[in-house]
Design an enzyme around this catalytic site. Structure first.
Site, PDB file in Angstrom:
ATOM      1  N   ARG A 134       0.686  -1.180   0.089  1.00  0.00           N
ATOM      2  CA  ARG A 134       0.034   0.009   0.010  1.00  0.00           C
ATOM      3  C   ARG A 134       0.973   1.251  -0.112  1.00  0.00           C
ATOM      4  NH1 ARG A 134      -2.666   3.549   3.952  1.00  0.00           N
ATOM      5  NH2 ARG A 134      -4.633   3.939   3.158  1.00  0.00           N
ATOM      6  N   SER A 171     -12.855  -3.642   0.304  1.00  0.00           N
ATOM      7  CA  SER A 171     -13.275  -3.001   1.611  1.00  0.00           C
ATOM      8  C   SER A 171     -14.671  -2.639   1.641  1.00  0.00           C
ATOM      9  CB  SER A 171     -12.389  -1.542   1.527  1.00  0.00           C
ATOM     10  OG  SER A 171     -11.243  -1.650   1.688  1.00  0.00           O
ATOM     11  N   LYS A 227      -5.424   6.099   7.916  1.00  0.00           N
ATOM     12  CA  LYS A 227      -5.939   6.397   6.628  1.00  0.00           C
ATOM     13  C   LYS A 227      -6.801   7.871   6.712  1.00  0.00           C
ATOM     14  CE  LYS A 227      -9.831   4.379   3.663  1.00  0.00           C
ATOM     15  NZ  LYS A 227      -9.192   4.022   2.556  1.00  0.00           N
TER      16      LYS A 227
END
Ligand code: TZP
Ligand code: MG
Length: 213
Positions: free
Chosen positions: A38, A107, A136
């Protein structure tokens, strides 16, 4: 149906001052067997190169490497799969691109999104953030253990919980029905510790996390 290890480890260069390759290596040394690459900052070219390099390490270790957001990078590099958010390419489009054998994760942040995810060919579905998270930006509101329980009641494939999960919270997340927990910040040293160390002990945090769960 795919089987997931109990810990789903996610890379984050910003939290560690390390490259993705270094992080993946340390995570593998700590015992991680599914890792998500990521990196919201890397260019497409950098991400592709890094995915290829990380794949050499994960293949050697017999681990899975999933690329966040980018089915095109996963396809070109030959990664094990892609993880999609609600604003990314749809699962149907990614499936057409990657084929039946690749892993696609999706997600979700509410029970409605989870129900919709069950109608797709996603191989696993995440719910979160279960707890508040700093990692996030613009994350969805906290869903708590209640959504984990509710989703478990409907789930016909692996359920992955994410968001603010550390080794202390993991037991109650599994008790609520998660098959796997995904973690970012819990696998990295705190910022004040990071300032004091040139080589953060990601291997150690991953190993301890796995030992607890
Ligand atoms: N999706 C929902 S919460 C989150 C993502 C990517 C961040 C999880 O990071 P952390 O540090 O484990 O809370
Ligand atoms: Mg995404």
């Amino acid at each position: 149906m795919i089987e997931l290890p109990k810990l789903y480890a996610i890379t984050d260069c910003q939290l560690s001052n390390c490259t993705n390759i270094e992080i993946v290596k340390m995570m593998l040394d700590g015992g991680a067997r599914i890792i998500q690459l990521r990196d919201k900052e890397a260019s497409s070219r950098e991400l592709l190169e890094q995915t290829r390099d990380c794949l050499k390490l994960t293949r050697e270790a017999g681990a899975m490497l999933i690329v966040n957001d980018r089915a095109d990078i996963a396809l070109t590099a030959g990664a094990d799969g892609v993880h999609l958010g609600q604003d990314d390419m749809t699962v149907a489009d990614a499936r057409e691109m990657l084929g039946e054998d690749k892993i696609i994760g999706l997600s979700t942040h509410s029970i409605d999104q989870f129900r919709a995810a069950l109608e797709t060919s996603a191989n696993y579905i995440t719910v979160g953030p279960v707890y508040p998270t700093m990692t996030k930006e613009n994350s969805a509101p906290v869903v708590g253990l209640d959504l984990v329980r509710e989703a478990k009641g409907l789930a016909d494939r692996p359920l992955v919980a994410i968001g603010g999960i550390n080794h202390e919270r993991a037991p109650e997340v599994f008790a609520a029905g998660a098959d796997c927990v995904a973690a970012i910040s819990a696998l990295y040293p705190w910022p004040e510790v990071l300032e004091l160390t040139s080589r953060p002990d990601i291997t150690g945090s991953v190993r301890r996390f796995i030992e607890v769960i």
